[in-house]
Design a protein around this motif. Structure first.
Motif, PDB file in Angstrom:
ATOM      1  N   ARG A   1       0.829  -1.208   0.000  1.00  0.00           N
ATOM      2  CA  ARG A   1       0.000   0.000   0.000  1.00  0.00           C
ATOM      3  C   ARG A   1       0.862   1.256   0.000  1.00  0.00           C
ATOM      4  N   ARG A   2       1.983   1.205   0.705  1.00  0.00           N
ATOM      5  CA  ARG A   2       2.848   2.383   0.812  1.00  0.00           C
ATOM      6  C   ARG A   2       3.674   2.619  -0.445  1.00  0.00           C
ATOM      7  N   VAL A   3       4.189   1.545  -1.040  1.00  0.00           N
ATOM      8  CA  VAL A   3       5.164   1.734  -2.119  1.00  0.00           C
ATOM      9  C   VAL A   3       4.627   1.432  -3.512  1.00  0.00           C
ATOM     10  N   ARG A   4       3.452   0.757  -3.591  1.00  0.00           N
ATOM     11  CA  ARG A   4       2.860   0.374  -4.882  1.00  0.00           C
ATOM     12  C   ARG A   4       3.922  -0.216  -5.814  1.00  0.00           C
ATOM     13  N   PRO A   5       4.389  -1.422  -5.528  1.00  0.00           N
ATOM     14  CA  PRO A   5       5.511  -2.012  -6.266  1.00  0.00           C
ATOM     15  C   PRO A   5       5.124  -2.439  -7.672  1.00  0.00           C
ATOM     16  N   GLY A   6       6.132  -2.503  -8.521  1.00  0.00           N
ATOM     17  CA  GLY A   6       5.928  -3.076  -9.847  1.00  0.00           C
ATOM     18  C   GLY A   6       6.046  -4.592  -9.824  1.00  0.00           C
ATOM     19  N   ALA A   7       6.703  -5.116  -8.776  1.00  0.00           N
ATOM     20  CA  ALA A   7       6.904  -6.565  -8.689  1.00  0.00           C
ATOM     21  C   ALA A   7       7.070  -6.990  -7.238  1.00  0.00           C
ATOM     22  N   ILE A   8       6.698  -8.242  -6.972  1.00  0.00           N
ATOM     23  CA  ILE A   8       6.981  -8.924  -5.710  1.00  0.00           C
ATOM     24  C   ILE A   8       7.848 -10.126  -6.065  1.00  0.00           C
ATOM     25  N   VAL A   9       9.043 -10.157  -5.518  1.00  0.00           N
ATOM     26  CA  VAL A   9      10.007 -11.218  -5.822  1.00  0.00           C
ATOM     27  C   VAL A   9      10.136 -12.113  -4.599  1.00  0.00           C
ATOM     28  N   PHE A  10       9.979 -13.416  -4.796  1.00  0.00           N
ATOM     29  CA  PHE A  10      10.017 -14.322  -3.652  1.00  0.00           C
ATOM     30  C   PHE A  10      10.607 -15.669  -4.029  1.00  0.00           C
ATOM     31  N   GLU A  11      11.138 -16.357  -3.044  1.00  0.00           N
ATOM     32  CA  GLU A  11      11.506 -17.771  -3.152  1.00  0.00           C
ATOM     33  C   GLU A  11      10.410 -18.584  -2.477  1.00  0.00           C
ATOM     34  N   PRO A  12       9.824 -19.571  -3.155  1.00  0.00           N
ATOM     35  CA  PRO A  12       8.794 -20.383  -2.494  1.00  0.00           C
ATOM     36  C   PRO A  12       9.306 -21.010  -1.198  1.00  0.00           C
ATOM     37  N   ILE A  13      10.560 -21.445  -1.223  1.00  0.00           N
ATOM     38  CA  ILE A  13      11.269 -21.892  -0.028  1.00  0.00           C
ATOM     39  C   ILE A  13      12.602 -21.155  -0.037  1.00  0.00           C
ATOM     40  N   GLN A  14      12.900 -20.427   1.018  1.00  0.00           N
ATOM     41  CA  GLN A  14      14.159 -19.696   1.045  1.00  0.00           C
ATOM     42  C   GLN A  14      15.316 -20.685   1.194  1.00  0.00           C
ATOM     43  N   GLY A  15      16.213 -20.698   0.196  1.00  0.00           N
ATOM     44  CA  GLY A  15      17.321 -21.641   0.193  1.00  0.00           C
ATOM     45  C   GLY A  15      18.451 -21.182   1.085  1.00  0.00           C
ATOM     46  N   ARG A  16      19.204 -20.211   0.622  1.00  0.00           N
ATOM     47  CA  ARG A  16      20.331 -19.714   1.413  1.00  0.00           C
ATOM     48  C   ARG A  16      19.862 -18.967   2.652  1.00  0.00           C
ATOM     49  N   GLY A  17      18.583 -18.664   2.712  1.00  0.00           N
ATOM     50  CA  GLY A  17      18.014 -18.066   3.913  1.00  0.00           C
ATOM     51  C   GLY A  17      17.828 -19.062   5.035  1.00  0.00           C
ATOM     52  N   GLY A  18      18.105 -20.345   4.764  1.00  0.00           N
ATOM     53  CA  GLY A  18      18.008 -21.363   5.813  1.00  0.00           C
ATOM     54  C   GLY A  18      16.967 -22.427   5.537  1.00  0.00           C
ATOM     55  N   LEU A  19      16.638 -22.678   4.251  1.00  0.00           N
ATOM     56  CA  LEU A  19      15.630 -23.662   3.875  1.00  0.00           C
ATOM     57  C   LEU A  19      14.344 -23.432   4.668  1.00  0.00           C
ATOM     58  N   ARG A  20      13.864 -22.206   4.593  1.00  0.00           N
ATOM     59  CA  ARG A  20      12.654 -21.783   5.321  1.00  0.00           C
ATOM     60  C   ARG A  20      11.436 -21.974   4.440  1.00  0.00           C
ATOM     61  N   LEU A  21      10.468 -22.749   4.934  1.00  0.00           N
ATOM     62  CA  LEU A  21       9.220 -22.965   4.222  1.00  0.00           C
ATOM     63  C   LEU A  21       8.225 -21.865   4.579  1.00  0.00           C
ATOM     64  N   PRO A  22       7.357 -21.485   3.641  1.00  0.00           N
ATOM     65  CA  PRO A  22       6.369 -20.452   3.947  1.00  0.00           C
ATOM     66  C   PRO A  22       5.251 -21.019   4.809  1.00  0.00           C
ATOM     67  N   PRO A  23       4.604 -20.198   5.630  1.00  0.00           N
ATOM     68  CA  PRO A  23       3.439 -20.676   6.378  1.00  0.00           C
ATOM     69  C   PRO A  23       2.272 -20.932   5.428  1.00  0.00           C
ATOM     70  N   PRO A  24       1.312 -21.745   5.835  1.00  0.00           N
ATOM     71  CA  PRO A  24       0.157 -22.031   4.975  1.00  0.00           C
ATOM     72  C   PRO A  24      -0.536 -20.746   4.524  1.00  0.00           C
ATOM     73  N   GLY A  25      -0.843 -20.701   3.239  1.00  0.00           N
ATOM     74  CA  GLY A  25      -1.585 -19.574   2.695  1.00  0.00           C
ATOM     75  C   GLY A  25      -0.749 -18.380   2.290  1.00  0.00           C
ATOM     76  N   PHE A  26       0.535 -18.364   2.638  1.00  0.00           N
ATOM     77  CA  PHE A  26       1.353 -17.175   2.371  1.00  0.00           C
ATOM     78  C   PHE A  26       1.521 -16.916   0.880  1.00  0.00           C
ATOM     79  N   LEU A  27       1.839 -17.960   0.109  1.00  0.00           N
ATOM     80  CA  LEU A  27       2.043 -17.760  -1.328  1.00  0.00           C
ATOM     81  C   LEU A  27       0.754 -17.332  -2.021  1.00  0.00           C
ATOM     82  N   ALA A  28      -0.371 -17.896  -1.586  1.00  0.00           N
ATOM     83  CA  ALA A  28      -1.660 -17.482  -2.152  1.00  0.00           C
ATOM     84  C   ALA A  28      -1.934 -16.017  -1.844  1.00  0.00           C
ATOM     85  N   GLU A  29      -1.533 -15.563  -0.655  1.00  0.00           N
ATOM     86  CA  GLU A  29      -1.692 -14.156  -0.304  1.00  0.00           C
ATOM     87  C   GLU A  29      -0.810 -13.268  -1.178  1.00  0.00           C
ATOM     88  N   LEU A  30       0.394 -13.733  -1.484  1.00  0.00           N
ATOM     89  CA  LEU A  30       1.262 -12.966  -2.371  1.00  0.00           C
ATOM     90  C   LEU A  30       0.621 -12.796  -3.745  1.00  0.00           C
TER      91      LEU A  30
END
Length: 442
Positions: A219-248
């Motif tokens: 809402r604040r920045v009105r981005p042209g893109a949202i960039v994400f890793e479905p599972i963060q690899g080098r971030g520590g193999l972090r899985l998203p919580p349920p529903g997060f990707l659908a929210e994105l």
């Protein structure tokens, strides 16, 4: 041990996961009194006199590889290892897979290079068409390149062409590569800080997994893109919580932004599906692929939907985004061989089955271990988070000394990563897990 232990893999669920290549993965065999051996130590000294000191860590000294096949690596001292990382997730088919070797040899003899954006090789068309067939939805209009970072650069340029807005949302803990565009959407301070003065600083970072914070930021920045890793690899193999990707997906739609999935680590079968996004039923507008795609040959691709990629102008004869090796014929041949083998050997399905069994076993054996924070994963992308990063480093070094290659991921290096070849012999992988459990629980 240099031979297989017949007691490994007696569980019926593992026994049904059959080999998929024409070679036999072997257990480690360490011949030198210490690791690294004398030839590796000598090479480390020579490298220190020839390479920029920032590139390769020489303390402690690394092993130097000489050859590899399947899941096995042989170093210059003739010590044999099992690579539980598949070379940063690259060799999903294992090292020196016959189909990839044959494709590269044939293509090198026939046509090793072409003028990719002027007079391209015919095989470039074949690869792009194959990607269009195997990827879900309308993803199928691509820009080929050489590295994962290149694919992210192409994705970000596409988003700017399509939306006219340079602002981007990415996530804390993210890693998207180290080219200046990719570095701008990479969160980790140690990579960004030395080059901050050269960054566009058009990226705003939200907490990974926090959809509400992401929406408020949008809402604040009105981005042209949202960039994400479905599972963060080098971030520590972090899985998203349920529903997060659908929210994105919902947030991107709400703010007319493009949803860019960085599937360089997770894509092409590693998690049990062609794209990790499929586990959550989410289709991005653009996906970046690399690592697995070339089977060890450097090739990557940014693939988008038709209407998104149509934002680029038609080339008048001088492409505004290209490179000398765009659509390199050898890279295209290797990628076609990889895609064919992934399909023919049902390797995404094998990753799902074998990975599920590994995850079950690790969670069962380490569930009560005080050293372990969590065991998580999807397919053959598994992370074991330890309470102490020094302990993680110690275990990785102990594993190396016994012939098992693994590393710590995450900003603190406290998550031991298991990302083996999708073709790895099930009994060899289970032997490695047994060893790992003993070291962690000791």
């Amino acid at each position: 041990m240099s031979q297989r232990d017949p007691s490994i893999g007696s569980d019926s669920s593992i026994a049904t996961i059959v080999p998929v290549t024409d070679h036999t993965d072997l257990l480690p065999s360490i011949r030198t009194p210490q690791v690294p051996g004398p030839r590796s130590l000598a090479l480390a000294q020579r490298l220190g006199e020839a390479e920029c000191r920032e590139v390769t860590a020489l303390t402690p000294e690394p092993i130097f590889w000489e050859s590899a096949r399947g899941a096995n690596v042989l170093d210059v001292d003739q010590n044999r290892y099992v690579d539980l990382l598949a070379g940063f997730g690259v060799v999903a088919l294992g090292y020196a897979h016959p189909a990839v070797c044959d494709a590269l040899t044939l293509q090198a003899r026939k046509l090793p290079h072409a003028m990719g954006d002027v007079y391209p090789a015919a095989i470039k068309v074949e690869l792009l068409e194959r990607l269009k067939r195997v990827l879900p939805g309308d993803l199928g209009y691509g820009i080929l390149s050489s590295s994962g970072s290149d694919a992210i650069e192409s994705s970000l340029k596409t988003a700017l062409c399509a939306t006219g807005r340079a602002e981007v949302i990415a996530f804390e803990g993210s890693y998207h590569g180290l080219g200046f565009g990719a570095l701008d959407v990479t969160h980790r301070k140690e990579f960004r800080s030395p080059f901050r003065a050269r960054l566009a600083n058009e990226t705003h970072f939200a907490p990974f997994g926090d959809a509400q914070a992401t929406r408020e930021l949008a809402r604040r920045v009105r981005p042209g893109a949202i960039v994400f890793e479905p599972i963060q690899g080098r971030g520590g193999l972090r899985l998203p919580p349920p529903g997060f990707l659908a929210e994105l997906r919902s947030i991107a739609n709400e703010f007319d932004a493009l949803l860019i999935a960085d599937e360089i680590y997770t894509g092409l079968g590693r998690t049990g599906t062609w794209l990790a996004c499929e586990h959550w039923g989410v289709e991005p507008d653009i996906v970046a692929l690399g690592k697995t795609l070339g089977g060890g040959f450097p090739i990557s691709v940014c693939v988008g939907k038709r209407d998104v990629m149509a934002a680029w102008p038609a080339s008048p004869g001088e492409a505004i985004h290209t490179s000398t090796h765009l659509g390199n014929p050898q890279g295209c041949a290797a990628a076609l061989a990889v895609l064919s083998e992934l399909e023919a050997a049902a390797l995404p399905e094998r990753a799902c089955a074998l990975g599920s069994e590994c995850l079950r076993l690790l969670q069962q054996r380490l569930g009560g271990c005080a050293q372990v924070v969590s065991v998580r994963g999807l397919g053959l992308l598994i992370g074991i988070e330890l309470a102490n990063s020094a302990r993680a480093r110690q275990i990785a070094r102990t594993a190396l000394e016994h012939g098992w290659i693994l590393l710590g991921e995450g900003p603190r290096g406290d998550v031991l990563a298991l990302t083996p070849p999708l073709t790895i012999a099930a009994d060899v992988l289970m032997a490695g897990i047994e060893q790992l459990v003993r070291w962690i629980d000791s």
